[in-house]
Design a protein around this motif. Structure first.
Motif, PDB file in Angstrom:
ATOM      1  N   GLN A   1     -21.523 -31.853   1.985  1.00 26.81           N
ATOM      2  CA  GLN A   1     -20.120 -31.466   2.047  1.00 26.81           C
ATOM      3  C   GLN A   1     -19.918 -29.988   1.734  1.00 26.81           C
ATOM      4  O   GLN A   1     -19.122 -29.302   2.376  1.00 26.81           O
ATOM      5  CB  GLN A   1     -19.296 -32.311   1.084  1.00 26.81           C
ATOM      6  CG  GLN A   1     -19.093 -33.749   1.535  1.00 26.81           C
ATOM      7  CD  GLN A   1     -18.346 -34.577   0.506  1.00 26.81           C
ATOM      8  OE1 GLN A   1     -18.506 -34.393  -0.703  1.00 26.81           O
ATOM      9  NE2 GLN A   1     -17.531 -35.498   0.979  1.00 26.81           N
ATOM     10  N   ASP A   2     -20.632 -29.487   0.714  1.00 28.65           N
ATOM     11  CA  ASP A   2     -20.390 -28.126   0.244  1.00 28.65           C
ATOM     12  C   ASP A   2     -21.322 -27.078   0.835  1.00 28.65           C
ATOM     13  O   ASP A   2     -20.973 -25.900   0.894  1.00 28.65           O
ATOM     14  CB  ASP A   2     -20.501 -28.081  -1.286  1.00 28.65           C
ATOM     15  CG  ASP A   2     -19.244 -28.585  -1.967  1.00 28.65           C
ATOM     16  OD1 ASP A   2     -18.616 -29.510  -1.416  1.00 28.65           O
ATOM     17  OD2 ASP A   2     -18.879 -28.058  -3.033  1.00 28.65           O
ATOM     18  N   TYR A   3     -22.521 -27.496   1.276  1.00 31.57           N
ATOM     19  CA  TYR A   3     -23.501 -26.509   1.730  1.00 31.57           C
ATOM     20  C   TYR A   3     -24.054 -26.803   3.128  1.00 31.57           C
ATOM     21  O   TYR A   3     -24.890 -26.057   3.624  1.00 31.57           O
ATOM     22  CB  TYR A   3     -24.679 -26.439   0.744  1.00 31.57           C
ATOM     23  CG  TYR A   3     -24.239 -26.178  -0.677  1.00 31.57           C
ATOM     24  CD1 TYR A   3     -23.771 -24.935  -1.070  1.00 31.57           C
ATOM     25  CD2 TYR A   3     -24.264 -27.200  -1.629  1.00 31.57           C
ATOM     26  CE1 TYR A   3     -23.350 -24.696  -2.362  1.00 31.57           C
ATOM     27  CE2 TYR A   3     -23.851 -26.976  -2.935  1.00 31.57           C
ATOM     28  CZ  TYR A   3     -23.393 -25.723  -3.304  1.00 31.57           C
ATOM     29  OH  TYR A   3     -22.981 -25.497  -4.586  1.00 31.57           O
ATOM     30  N   GLY A   4     -23.611 -27.899   3.737  1.00 33.08           N
ATOM     31  CA  GLY A   4     -24.139 -28.259   5.049  1.00 33.08           C
ATOM     32  C   GLY A   4     -23.581 -27.375   6.152  1.00 33.08           C
ATOM     33  O   GLY A   4     -22.443 -26.917   6.087  1.00 33.08           O
ATOM     34  N   ARG A   5     -24.402 -27.138   7.152  1.00 36.60           N
ATOM     35  CA  ARG A   5     -23.953 -26.355   8.305  1.00 36.60           C
ATOM     36  C   ARG A   5     -24.636 -26.907   9.548  1.00 36.60           C
ATOM     37  O   ARG A   5     -25.793 -27.318   9.510  1.00 36.60           O
ATOM     38  CB  ARG A   5     -24.262 -24.869   8.140  1.00 36.60           C
ATOM     39  CG  ARG A   5     -25.741 -24.555   8.018  1.00 36.60           C
ATOM     40  CD  ARG A   5     -25.963 -23.072   7.755  1.00 36.60           C
ATOM     41  NE  ARG A   5     -27.388 -22.785   7.582  1.00 36.60           N
ATOM     42  CZ  ARG A   5     -27.858 -21.634   7.146  1.00 36.60           C
ATOM     43  NH1 ARG A   5     -27.034 -20.658   6.846  1.00 36.60           N
ATOM     44  NH2 ARG A   5     -29.160 -21.443   7.017  1.00 36.60           N
TER      45      ARG A   5
ATOM     46  N   CYS B   1     -29.769 -23.248  -8.106  1.00 33.62           N
ATOM     47  CA  CYS B   1     -30.441 -22.591  -6.994  1.00 33.62           C
ATOM     48  C   CYS B   1     -30.751 -23.677  -5.966  1.00 33.62           C
ATOM     49  O   CYS B   1     -31.298 -24.720  -6.317  1.00 33.62           O
ATOM     50  CB  CYS B   1     -31.735 -21.909  -7.446  1.00 33.62           C
ATOM     51  SG  CYS B   1     -31.517 -20.202  -7.971  1.00 33.62           S
ATOM     52  N   LEU B   2     -30.361 -23.428  -4.738  1.00 27.43           N
ATOM     53  CA  LEU B   2     -30.643 -24.338  -3.618  1.00 27.43           C
ATOM     54  C   LEU B   2     -31.465 -23.555  -2.616  1.00 27.43           C
ATOM     55  O   LEU B   2     -30.970 -22.590  -2.024  1.00 27.43           O
ATOM     56  CB  LEU B   2     -29.330 -24.824  -2.996  1.00 27.43           C
ATOM     57  CG  LEU B   2     -29.422 -25.569  -1.660  1.00 27.43           C
ATOM     58  CD1 LEU B   2     -30.259 -26.824  -1.779  1.00 27.43           C
ATOM     59  CD2 LEU B   2     -28.018 -25.896  -1.141  1.00 27.43           C
ATOM     60  N   VAL B   3     -32.732 -23.930  -2.455  1.00 21.10           N
ATOM     61  CA  VAL B   3     -33.624 -23.175  -1.574  1.00 21.10           C
ATOM     62  C   VAL B   3     -34.343 -24.116  -0.616  1.00 21.10           C
ATOM     63  O   VAL B   3     -34.553 -25.294  -0.912  1.00 21.10           O
ATOM     64  CB  VAL B   3     -34.661 -22.361  -2.377  1.00 21.10           C
ATOM     65  CG1 VAL B   3     -33.977 -21.305  -3.222  1.00 21.10           C
ATOM     66  CG2 VAL B   3     -35.515 -23.270  -3.241  1.00 21.10           C
TER      67      VAL B   3
ATOM     68  N   GLN C   1     -26.991 -24.378   3.521  1.00 27.04           N
ATOM     69  CA  GLN C   1     -26.906 -22.962   3.184  1.00 27.04           C
ATOM     70  C   GLN C   1     -27.503 -22.763   1.793  1.00 27.04           C
ATOM     71  O   GLN C   1     -27.020 -23.342   0.827  1.00 27.04           O
ATOM     72  CB  GLN C   1     -25.455 -22.503   3.206  1.00 27.04           C
ATOM     73  CG  GLN C   1     -24.757 -22.753   4.529  1.00 27.04           C
ATOM     74  CD  GLN C   1     -23.290 -22.385   4.484  1.00 27.04           C
ATOM     75  OE1 GLN C   1     -22.930 -21.241   4.200  1.00 27.04           O
ATOM     76  NE2 GLN C   1     -22.432 -23.351   4.748  1.00 27.04           N
ATOM     77  N   CYS C   2     -28.526 -21.964   1.704  1.00 27.61           N
ATOM     78  CA  CYS C   2     -29.197 -21.759   0.422  1.00 27.61           C
ATOM     79  C   CYS C   2     -28.341 -20.889  -0.501  1.00 27.61           C
ATOM     80  O   CYS C   2     -27.645 -19.979  -0.052  1.00 27.61           O
ATOM     81  CB  CYS C   2     -30.567 -21.131   0.631  1.00 27.61           C
ATOM     82  SG  CYS C   2     -31.696 -22.231   1.512  1.00 27.61           S
ATOM     83  N   ARG C   3     -28.393 -21.181  -1.776  1.00 29.79           N
ATOM     84  CA  ARG C   3     -27.607 -20.475  -2.784  1.00 29.79           C
ATOM     85  C   ARG C   3     -28.476 -20.200  -4.003  1.00 29.79           C
ATOM     86  O   ARG C   3     -29.345 -20.992  -4.353  1.00 29.79           O
ATOM     87  CB  ARG C   3     -26.383 -21.307  -3.200  1.00 29.79           C
ATOM     88  CG  ARG C   3     -25.332 -21.478  -2.112  1.00 29.79           C
ATOM     89  CD  ARG C   3     -24.600 -20.157  -1.877  1.00 29.79           C
ATOM     90  NE  ARG C   3     -23.524 -20.313  -0.922  1.00 29.79           N
ATOM     91  CZ  ARG C   3     -23.627 -20.111   0.375  1.00 29.79           C
ATOM     92  NH1 ARG C   3     -24.818 -19.769   0.883  1.00 29.79           N
ATOM     93  NH2 ARG C   3     -22.602 -20.255   1.170  1.00 29.79           N
ATOM     94  N   ARG C   4     -28.220 -19.089  -4.676  1.00 31.97           N
ATOM     95  CA  ARG C   4     -28.949 -18.728  -5.890  1.00 31.97           C
ATOM     96  C   ARG C   4     -27.962 -18.343  -6.979  1.00 31.97           C
ATOM     97  O   ARG C   4     -27.130 -17.455  -6.772  1.00 31.97           O
ATOM     98  CB  ARG C   4     -29.913 -17.561  -5.625  1.00 31.97           C
ATOM     99  CG  ARG C   4     -31.086 -17.928  -4.726  1.00 31.97           C
ATOM    100  CD  ARG C   4     -31.938 -16.697  -4.435  1.00 31.97           C
ATOM    101  NE  ARG C   4     -33.100 -17.031  -3.630  1.00 31.97           N
ATOM    102  CZ  ARG C   4     -34.283 -17.374  -4.124  1.00 31.97           C
ATOM    103  NH1 ARG C   4     -34.450 -17.436  -5.428  1.00 31.97           N
ATOM    104  NH2 ARG C   4     -35.294 -17.650  -3.319  1.00 31.97           N
TER     105      ARG C   4
END
Length: 258
Positions: free
Chosen positions: A132-136, A43-45, A87-90
């Motif tokens: 690299q994978d979640y940056g925006r 989880c990335l919050v 970008q947040c991911r769960r």
């Protein structure tokens, strides 16, 4: 069992080492539907408003708190990876973070130099992977219509003046933001809009500029110049100077003073 994380200028990364079930606690205290988070997922919050969950089963996990300004400071080495947000991911499977977590487990509780150095390198690798994978990078036109992401002329000047007055000190983006009276996120986005570079990149440019002035004084050693410009040591100074000018400080000094 409730778990509450306070608001912070940081991201929170949870790696689940075993299957776990939990739900979110809404601001009004109500609960969302429980969800299963499988082993190896993350989880990335964003902690900007804090996070609250209600555990439905035993939690076995690794957690990382990553301040916003860490990503900005990575721009010194990897300018193409600088990002304003993640970008947040769960519940997303992430093999890279899963491998990093398993590599870290044997190091916890150790205080020897090898463990400390390894942890530092893994931390850099983790942040690079997140970028690299979640940056925006938010669209600049959209950002211009969002008041919190814009720096006023006074705020920009306050940030720059603080940097110039404190080049010798150990500065961070959060300290610069505090001096300007804004959040680190507002500073990072607004400063990039105004100058085309991140606050940390601008800081390094100013340090190199001052170093060039001091290199004109033959009586000053490179170590002294490094210290006066805020570099941690001669090696850090040389690497940063080489990236900016294509020459080492000593070569630049010889070329300019011949």
């Amino acid at each position: 069992m409730p778990v509450r994380l306070p608001a912070d200028d940081a991201y929170f990364v949870m790696l689940y080492l075993d299957d776990v079930s939990h739900c979110d606690i809404r601001p009004d205290g109500s609960l969302t539907a429980a969800r299963l988070y499988p082993r190896g997922s993350i989880c990335l919050v964003d902690l900007k408003d804090g996070v609250s969950i209600m555990l439905q089963s035993r939690l076995d996990s690794l957690a990382f708190v990553v301040p916003y300004d860490v990503f900005d400071e990575l721009g010194e080495l990897m300018t193409d990876l600088a990002a304003c947000s993640l970008q947040c991911r769960r519940g997303k499977a992430d093999m890279m973070i899963d491998h990093m977590g398993k590599a870290l487990l044997p190091l916890f509780g150790r205080s020897d130099p090898i463990a400390t150095t390894t942890l530092r390198h893994v931390a850099i690798a983790l942040c690079t992977h997140l970028l690299q994978d979640y940056g925006r990078m938010p669209d600049i036109d959209a950002a211009c219509g969002s008041e919190p992401s814009i720096l006023s002329d006074m705020q920009e000047k306050a940030a720059k003046d603080y940097v110039l007055d404190n080049l010798q000190k150990n500065l961070s983006v959060s300290l610069i933001a505090a001096a300007a009276g804004v959040s680190t996120r507002q500073l990072s986005l607004g400063f990039r809009q105004a100058t085309g570079v991140t606050p940390y990149q601008w800081l390094m440019q100013m340090r190199i500029g001052r170093a060039k002035d001091l290199l004109g004084q033959r009586s000053l050693s490179l170590q002294t110049i490094a210290h006066r410009c805020g570099f941690t040591d001669h090696s850090h100074f040389s690497r940063a100077f080489m990236r900016e000018t294509g020459m080492t400080p000593s070569t630049w000094r010889s070329y300019k003073l011949q």
